[in-house]
Design a protein around this motif. Structure first.
Motif, short mmCIF file in Angstrom:
data_model
loop_
_atom_site.label_atom_id
_atom_site.label_comp_id
_atom_site.label_asym_id
_atom_site.label_seq_id
_atom_site.Cartn_x
_atom_site.Cartn_y
_atom_site.Cartn_z
N ASP A 22 0.83 -1.21 0.00
CA ASP A 22 0.00 0.00 0.00
C ASP A 22 0.87 1.26 0.00
O ASP A 22 0.62 2.20 -0.77
N ASP A 23 1.89 1.30 0.85
CA ASP A 23 2.80 2.45 0.90
C ASP A 23 3.53 2.61 -0.43
O ASP A 23 3.70 3.72 -0.94
N PHE A 24 3.95 1.49 -1.00
CA PHE A 24 4.65 1.47 -2.28
C PHE A 24 3.78 2.10 -3.38
O PHE A 24 4.23 2.99 -4.11
N TYR A 25 2.53 1.67 -3.49
CA TYR A 25 1.68 2.20 -4.56
C TYR A 25 1.30 3.66 -4.33
O TYR A 25 1.12 4.39 -5.30
N GLU A 26 1.21 4.09 -3.09
CA GLU A 26 0.98 5.52 -2.85
C GLU A 26 2.12 6.34 -3.46
O GLU A 26 1.89 7.39 -4.06
N ARG A 27 3.33 5.85 -3.34
CA ARG A 27 4.49 6.54 -3.90
C ARG A 27 4.51 6.45 -5.43
O ARG A 27 4.73 7.45 -6.11
N VAL A 28 4.29 5.25 -5.95
CA VAL A 28 4.35 5.03 -7.39
C VAL A 28 3.28 5.85 -8.11
O VAL A 28 3.55 6.49 -9.13
N LEU A 29 2.06 5.84 -7.59
CA LEU A 29 0.95 6.51 -8.26
C LEU A 29 1.05 8.04 -8.18
O LEU A 29 0.34 8.74 -8.90
N ASN A 30 1.95 8.53 -7.33
CA ASN A 30 2.19 9.97 -7.23
C ASN A 30 3.50 10.39 -7.88
O ASN A 30 3.93 11.53 -7.73
N ASP A 31 4.11 9.48 -8.62
CA ASP A 31 5.38 9.75 -9.30
C ASP A 31 5.10 9.96 -10.78
O ASP A 31 4.75 9.02 -11.50
N GLY A 32 5.23 11.20 -11.23
CA GLY A 32 4.94 11.52 -12.62
C GLY A 32 5.75 10.75 -13.64
O GLY A 32 5.34 10.59 -14.78
N GLN A 33 6.92 10.25 -13.23
CA GLN A 33 7.75 9.48 -14.16
C GLN A 33 7.13 8.14 -14.51
O GLN A 33 7.31 7.66 -15.63
N VAL A 34 6.38 7.54 -13.59
CA VAL A 34 5.87 6.18 -13.82
C VAL A 34 4.36 6.04 -13.69
O VAL A 34 3.80 5.03 -14.13
N HIS A 36 1.89 7.15 -15.25
CA HIS A 36 1.13 6.96 -16.49
C HIS A 36 0.96 5.49 -16.86
O HIS A 36 0.01 5.14 -17.56
N HIS A 37 1.83 4.64 -16.39
CA HIS A 37 1.71 3.21 -16.68
C HIS A 37 0.51 2.57 -15.96
O HIS A 37 0.11 1.46 -16.29
N PHE A 38 -0.05 3.28 -14.99
CA PHE A 38 -1.12 2.73 -14.16
C PHE A 38 -2.46 3.39 -14.39
O PHE A 38 -3.42 3.10 -13.68
N GLU A 39 -2.56 4.29 -15.38
CA GLU A 39 -3.78 5.07 -15.59
C GLU A 39 -5.01 4.22 -15.87
O GLU A 39 -6.11 4.56 -15.47
N LYS A 40 -4.84 3.13 -16.58
CA LYS A 40 -5.98 2.28 -16.95
C LYS A 40 -5.93 0.95 -16.20
O LYS A 40 -6.39 -0.06 -16.71
N THR A 41 -5.41 0.98 -15.01
CA THR A 41 -5.20 -0.23 -14.23
C THR A 41 -6.10 -0.25 -13.01
O THR A 41 -6.27 0.77 -12.35
N ASP A 42 -6.67 -1.40 -12.73
CA ASP A 42 -7.43 -1.60 -11.49
C ASP A 42 -6.40 -1.73 -10.37
O ASP A 42 -5.81 -2.79 -10.17
N THR A 43 -6.15 -0.63 -9.67
CA THR A 43 -5.07 -0.64 -8.69
C THR A 43 -5.39 -1.50 -7.46
O THR A 43 -4.48 -1.97 -6.79
N THR A 44 -6.66 -1.75 -7.20
CA THR A 44 -7.00 -2.65 -6.09
C THR A 44 -6.53 -4.06 -6.43
O THR A 44 -5.88 -4.73 -5.61
N ALA A 45 -6.83 -4.51 -7.64
CA ALA A 45 -6.38 -5.84 -8.07
C ALA A 45 -4.86 -5.88 -8.18
O ALA A 45 -4.23 -6.87 -7.80
N LEU A 46 -4.28 -4.79 -8.66
CA LEU A 46 -2.83 -4.73 -8.81
C LEU A 46 -2.14 -4.84 -7.45
O LEU A 46 -1.16 -5.58 -7.30
N ARG A 47 -2.67 -4.15 -6.45
CA ARG A 47 -2.09 -4.24 -5.11
C ARG A 47 -2.17 -5.67 -4.58
O ARG A 47 -1.22 -6.16 -3.97
N ALA A 48 -3.30 -6.32 -4.81
CA ALA A 48 -3.46 -7.70 -4.34
C ALA A 48 -2.46 -8.62 -5.03
O ALA A 48 -1.82 -9.47 -4.38
N HIS A 49 -2.30 -8.46 -6.35
CA HIS A 49 -1.34 -9.29 -7.08
C HIS A 49 0.09 -8.99 -6.64
O HIS A 49 0.91 -9.90 -6.52
#
Length: 121
Positions: A22-34, A36-49
């Protein structure tokens, strides 16, 4: 804790790994460099995986049932710099959750072993 314990246990088990993810994705999703790779991603499922994947590669009693790393990242055009940025976010998430340096490095080594399947897939 004994270093004979699986890395999964040294990390604190499933609940601790889920907190790190959870902490990791908070950082990743707020990082403009990366992000964009998650814009069309179900982040709940992604976190679980991601939690399942980290649990499995650290010796936990979990089987990863997601797509293999190449298939999951195919066509995303991920660069080495982006991979490194994401790995840095993972290291930070591990650090702020009190994972010792040696265990952080072991997790990062495990993750880096998938670099060739992720970068440029």
């Amino acid at each position: 804790m004994s270093t004979d314990e699986p890395l999964f246990d040294r990390l604190g088990g499933q609940d601790a790994i889920e907190t790190v993810v959870d902490d990791f994705y908070e950082r990743v999703l707020n990082d403009g460099q990366v992000a964009h790779h998650f814009e069309k991603t179900d982040t709940t499922a992604l976190r679980a995986h991601q939690a399942q994947f980290i649990s499995a590669v650290t010796g936990g009693p979990v089987d990863y049932d997601g797509a293999d790393m190449y298939d999951a990242h195919e066509g995303m055009g991920i660069t080495d710099d982006e991979f490194d940025a994401v790995a840095e976010h993972l290291e930070t998430a591990l650090e702020i959750n009190d994972v010792p340096e040696s265990d952080r490095q072991q997790v990062l080594i495990e993750i880096d072993s998938y670099r060739s399947d992720i970068v440029g897939a």
